[in-house]
Design a protein around this motif. Structure first.
Motif, short mmCIF file in Angstrom:
data_model
loop_
_atom_site.label_atom_id
_atom_site.label_comp_id
_atom_site.label_asym_id
_atom_site.label_seq_id
_atom_site.Cartn_x
_atom_site.Cartn_y
_atom_site.Cartn_z
N ARG A 50 0.83 -1.21 0.00
CA ARG A 50 0.00 0.00 0.00
C ARG A 50 0.86 1.26 0.00
O ARG A 50 0.52 2.26 -0.65
CB ARG A 50 -0.92 -0.01 1.22
CG ARG A 50 -2.06 -1.02 1.13
CD ARG A 50 -2.86 -1.06 2.41
NE ARG A 50 -3.99 -1.99 2.32
CZ ARG A 50 -4.75 -2.35 3.35
NH1 ARG A 50 -4.49 -1.84 4.56
NH2 ARG A 50 -5.75 -3.18 3.19
N GLN A 53 2.17 1.82 -3.52
CA GLN A 53 1.09 2.29 -4.39
C GLN A 53 0.74 3.75 -4.09
O GLN A 53 0.54 4.55 -5.02
CB GLN A 53 -0.14 1.40 -4.21
CG GLN A 53 0.05 -0.02 -4.74
CD GLN A 53 -1.12 -0.93 -4.41
OE1 GLN A 53 -1.90 -0.67 -3.49
NE2 GLN A 53 -1.24 -2.02 -5.16
N SER A 54 0.67 4.10 -2.81
CA SER A 54 0.32 5.47 -2.44
C SER A 54 1.37 6.47 -2.92
O SER A 54 1.04 7.55 -3.42
CB SER A 54 0.16 5.58 -0.92
OG SER A 54 -0.91 4.78 -0.46
N LYS A 56 3.47 6.10 -5.42
CA LYS A 56 3.47 6.19 -6.88
C LYS A 56 2.29 7.03 -7.38
O LYS A 56 2.42 7.78 -8.35
CB LYS A 56 3.44 4.79 -7.50
CG LYS A 56 4.74 4.02 -7.30
CD LYS A 56 4.66 2.61 -7.85
CE LYS A 56 4.57 2.60 -9.35
NZ LYS A 56 4.61 1.22 -9.89
N LEU A 57 1.15 6.91 -6.71
CA LEU A 57 -0.01 7.71 -7.10
C LEU A 57 0.21 9.20 -6.82
O LEU A 57 -0.29 10.06 -7.55
CB LEU A 57 -1.26 7.23 -6.35
CG LEU A 57 -1.84 5.89 -6.82
CD1 LEU A 57 -2.96 5.45 -5.88
CD2 LEU A 57 -2.37 6.00 -8.25
#
Length: 236
Positions: A50, A53-54, A56-57
């Protein structure tokens, strides 16, 4: 914008990190002369996934610094370091460096030798030589006695940017410091110097193989078998 690093250099007791010459042949494991840290895992936790992902977003958005501080603060040490490792694996250079800077500011962080070598490797792969030099010199400032992998990663960074003179100077400093060149170091020098057409330097390094390796003939034969001259050699 070019990435930058802000590292809190610390004074620590010198530690010996020398790897003796071995008789093993060139394999993908030669890079890892520094023992694999216990925190590294081939399976990422849900929290680390997570976090990756966070980040990279949020990359390239005004929210990135906020996401960094809030996301990383919730992670356990192992998850934090595995987040760095996964970003490095994905070659997310800027994000990996930000996580590295965060790690360096943690109270529990001393000087993770393998982590610093990983950062030099990442920077070298992306031809960010100036930053690799910052990390490398930081180890020296902190009083850490470098091992073969640290020198090899810095040599590799120079070679990736075609800075042959700097690579050879670092190689000579390695030997002068009493750090025995291992097979990985000698292999990247031979193959990249051959690719650059530096025949005299290739012969110089091959003579060093006789001095530093137990089975230099077998080693050189294995290098030639795995990386014949007609093929290009990917450094990192």
């Amino acid at each position: 914008m070019e990435a930058s690093l802000s590292l809190p250099f610390r004074s620590v007791r010198p530690r010996l990190h020398r790897a003796p010459a071995t008789t093993s042949f060139v394999t993908c494991g030669l890079r890892n002369s520094t023992r694999r840290p216990l925190w590294r895992s081939d399976v990422l936790s849900t929290e680390a996934i997570r976090a990756v992902q966070s980040l990279k977003l949020a990359k390239s958005t005004p929210r990135l610094n906020h996401v960094l501080s809030t996301t990383l603060a919730r992670l356990l040490k192992s998850d934090l370091l595995n987040t760095f490792a996964e970003l490095k694996r994905q070659n997310e250079v800027d994000l990996a460096l930000k996580v590295f800077e965060y790690v360096c500011k943690e109270e529990w962080y001393g000087t993770d030798f393998a982590l610093r070598c990983d950062v030099i490797q990442l920077l070298g792969k992306n031809k960010m030589v100036a930053l690799a030099e910052v990390v490398f010199s930081g180890l020296l400032k902190e009083g850490v006695e470098l091992d073969a992998r640290a020198y090899a990663e810095m040599i590799g960074a120079y070679l990736s940017a075609d800075m042959i003179e700097n690579a050879m100077q670092t190689y000579e400093k390695m030997k002068a410091a009493g750090c025995t060149p291992n097979e990985f170091t000698l292999m990247i020098l031979i193959r990249n110097l051959e690719k650059a057409g530096e025949k005299d330097l290739v012969e110089f390094v091959k003579r060093d193989c006789v001095e530093y390796l137990d089975s230099p003939k077998k080693f050189l034969e294995e290098v030639e078998r795995k990386y014949p001259k007609r093929r290009s050699f990917d450094l990192v």
